[in-house]
Design a protein around this motif. Structure first.
Motif, PDB file in Angstrom:
ATOM      1  N   GLU A 260       1.029  -1.250   0.096  1.00  0.00           N
ATOM      2  CA  GLU A 260      -0.006   0.066  -0.047  1.00  0.00           C
ATOM      3  C   GLU A 260       0.798   1.332   0.074  1.00  0.00           C
ATOM      4  O   GLU A 260       0.626   2.359   0.706  1.00  0.00           O
ATOM      5  N   GLU A 261       1.842   1.147  -0.641  1.00  0.00           N
ATOM      6  CA  GLU A 261       2.576   2.577  -1.016  1.00  0.00           C
ATOM      7  C   GLU A 261       2.362   3.125  -2.206  1.00  0.00           C
ATOM      8  O   GLU A 261       2.822   2.924  -3.400  1.00  0.00           O
ATOM      9  N   PHE A 262       1.284   3.718  -1.976  1.00  0.00           N
ATOM     10  CA  PHE A 262       0.288   4.128  -3.425  1.00  0.00           C
ATOM     11  C   PHE A 262       1.121   5.335  -4.096  1.00  0.00           C
ATOM     12  O   PHE A 262       1.085   5.315  -5.399  1.00  0.00           O
ATOM     13  N   GLU A 263       1.841   6.208  -3.325  1.00  0.00           N
ATOM     14  CA  GLU A 263       2.490   7.109  -3.956  1.00  0.00           C
ATOM     15  C   GLU A 263       3.672   6.574  -4.992  1.00  0.00           C
ATOM     16  O   GLU A 263       3.807   6.945  -6.144  1.00  0.00           O
ATOM     17  N   ASP A 264       4.342   5.499  -4.380  1.00  0.00           N
ATOM     18  CA  ASP A 264       5.271   4.844  -5.206  1.00  0.00           C
ATOM     19  C   ASP A 264       4.431   4.178  -6.482  1.00  0.00           C
ATOM     20  O   ASP A 264       5.151   3.937  -7.502  1.00  0.00           O
ATOM     21  N   CYS A 265       3.304   3.761  -6.089  1.00  0.00           N
ATOM     22  CA  CYS A 265       2.477   3.035  -7.189  1.00  0.00           C
ATOM     23  C   CYS A 265       2.344   3.926  -8.443  1.00  0.00           C
ATOM     24  O   CYS A 265       2.795   3.838  -9.518  1.00  0.00           O
ATOM     25  N   TYR A 266       1.928   5.125  -8.221  1.00  0.00           N
ATOM     26  CA  TYR A 266       1.699   6.320  -9.306  1.00  0.00           C
ATOM     27  C   TYR A 266       2.929   6.546  -9.952  1.00  0.00           C
ATOM     28  O   TYR A 266       2.837   6.629 -10.951  1.00  0.00           O
ATOM     29  N   ALA A 267       3.890   6.757  -9.136  1.00  0.00           N
ATOM     30  CA  ALA A 267       5.189   7.131  -9.776  1.00  0.00           C
ATOM     31  C   ALA A 267       5.750   6.373 -10.929  1.00  0.00           C
ATOM     32  O   ALA A 267       6.009   6.560 -11.990  1.00  0.00           O
ATOM     33  N   LEU A 268       5.715   4.750 -10.392  1.00  0.00           N
ATOM     34  CA  LEU A 268       6.122   3.612 -11.173  1.00  0.00           C
ATOM     35  C   LEU A 268       5.053   3.620 -12.414  1.00  0.00           C
ATOM     36  O   LEU A 268       5.470   3.335 -13.420  1.00  0.00           O
ATOM     37  N   MET A 269       3.697   3.968 -12.139  1.00  0.00           N
ATOM     38  CA  MET A 269       2.986   3.889 -13.316  1.00  0.00           C
ATOM     39  C   MET A 269       3.113   4.642 -14.431  1.00  0.00           C
ATOM     40  O   MET A 269       3.030   4.548 -15.605  1.00  0.00           O
ATOM     41  N   LYS A 270       3.510   5.907 -13.842  1.00  0.00           N
ATOM     42  CA  LYS A 270       3.921   6.875 -15.095  1.00  0.00           C
ATOM     43  C   LYS A 270       5.112   6.625 -15.731  1.00  0.00           C
ATOM     44  O   LYS A 270       5.450   6.790 -16.950  1.00  0.00           O
TER      45      LYS A 270
END
Length: 453
Positions: free
Chosen positions: A345-355
């Protein structure tokens, strides 16, 4: 040679027992109103036409007018028949479960003889000369021997089936197999229903005790039944045993087809998670992760991720994180790194990696919309914003059609909330049932994997 036929045989068996599993609660739900109607008619008639009298010996009896006796007899029979259905139907469907396993084993033996012809070539089964001259070819004679061999094996007890397989394969099949004792009890109970109307025999107790089945609270001459809970356990036991047996044989005999074995096993695990059968999903994913060899590291990683994901979808976040964090993912591809971020649940890291992955990377638009991995992440506003930034479109939920049995059961439950306790899975809370329904709205009918290899 590939494991295509092993795959097809197992899939056939799993579809059949799942069909039977769905049939039982659906049938009982539909039967309930008819039972109540028959009972209500009988009670109403008795209230209006039957009197209670006391006989000379002090015992009480009922009296009904002669002209009403035939009606009373028929109403009583209707009520009794409808009640008996609640006993007979579960028992009959339970027997059908084991019959499906026997049919699966029949096909499995034939596939073994095809994969390893020497298994049947070493048979000491004899052919009479009169039989031999009736065949047009050696292949016909061989097929006849196979038929007799399979027939002979299936006449034996269910434990002897595995004795035979272990001898042919030269490997233990029951080692580290806790479900074995349950399997023996299930098959022995089946024998009781087929031959003894469910009455416990000394043979049943003897065999169960030999295989350490839990029968401590079952007595000789006791009549056994099949509750919904017991039926569910039987279904899960046969499911587990068939999958483990098939894939153990697959990996033993077809060492050039680990890719097919890994792919098929992952498909099974995915379907279990998608349908909310987390008890079986956990067992199968543990079995998958414990294999000694995989087609490649990607498949091994898929099983690890999905094992953690199964826990995560059950709200067992600590278990999920313990599993996913046991491995160092720093050298892995971006899709596996993303999995680690999601499950922690490290969501901010998720969004950065998605980009970073972008719209043409290892995770595409449909993956984000359909993978169970992103089930909870999809609810986050940050995910929707990031999805739109990457793909230049709004995120939309994927709707899939429900199975007919699910629609029938849900309709019955909606009309009668008291039925919920009779059909809900014992391992799932109401919250999990709700989440399962929501999860179903967001997934494809049958994607290949919960996480790609």
């Amino acid at each position: 040679m590939t494991g295509k036929k092993l795959n097809e045989n197992l899939d056939t068996f799993l579809r059949h027992i799942e069909s039977i599993k769905d049939t039982l609660p659906m049938t009982l739900l539909l039967l309930g109103p008819h039972q109540q109607k028959a009972q209500d008619k009988l009670v109403q008639f008795m209230n209006e036409n039957v009197e209670e009298i006391e006989k000379e010996d002090g015992e009480k009896a009922i009296a009904v007018k002669y002209e009403e006796a035939k009606i009373f007899e028929q109403l009583s029979k209707n009520s009794e028949i409808s009640i008996l259905a609640s006993k007979i139907i579960p028992e009959s469907l339970f027997v059908s479960l084991i019959s499906q396993f026997d049919a699966y084993l029949n096909r499995l033996l034939r596939i073994l003889f095809e994969i390893r012809p020497e298994f049947i070539n070493q048979s000491d089964r004899n052919l009479a000369f009169s039989d031999l001259i009736g065949f047009d070819s050696i292949e016909q004679a061989r097929e006849h021997i196979i038929e007799k061999e399979v027939e002979c094996v299936l006449r034996k007890s269910h434990s002897e089936h595995f004795d035979y397989l272990e001898t042919k394969l030269n490997m233990p099949l029951r080692k580290k197999l806790p479900v074995w004792s349950k399997y023996i009890e299930i098959t022995e109970r089946r024998n009781l229903f087929v031959h003894c109307d469910g009455i416990v025999s000394s043979q049943y107790l003897k065999v169960c005790q030999q295989h350490k089945s839990d029968v401590h609270d079952i007595q000789l001459n006791q009549r056994l039944d099949v509750s919904l809970e017991y039926f569910d356990k039987a279904y899960k036991s046969l499911f587990e045993l068939a999958v483990k047996l098939t894939h153990t044989i697959w990996r033993k005999l077809l060492k050039n087809d680990f890719k097919g074995a890994d792919r098929h096993l992952n498909d099974i695990c995915y379907d279990l998670m998608s349908s909310g059968q987390f008890y079986l999903a956990d067992i199968m994913l543990e079995f998958a992760c414990e294999q000694n060899k995989f087609y490649n590291d990607a498949y091994k990683n898929v099983f690890i991720v999905n094992r953690a994901l199964s826990k995560y979808l059950q709200d067992k976040k600590d278990d999920a994180q313990n599993i996913i964090n046991q491995k160092d993912w720093s050298a892995s591809s971006d899709d596996f790194k993303l999995s680690k971020f999601v499950l922690n649940e490290e969501f901010e890291d998720c969004y950065a990696l998605m980009k970073k992955i972008g719209k043409d990377g290892e995770v595409d638009k449909e993956n984000y919309r359909t993978w169970p991995l992103f089930y909870k992440l999809r609810k986050e506003e940050g995910f929707k914003v990031t999805f739109k930034e990457i793909f230049n479109e709004e995120y939309k939920v994927v709707e899939i059609p429900k199975r007919p049995v699910q629609e029938i059961i849900e309709k019955e439950i909606e009309n009668n909330p008291e039925l919920q306790d009779k059909v809900k899975n014992k391992e799932m809370s109401k919250k999990q049932l709700k989440e399962k329904e929501e999860l179903g709205k967001e997934e494809e009918l049958r994607p290949t994997m919960a996480h790609k290899a």
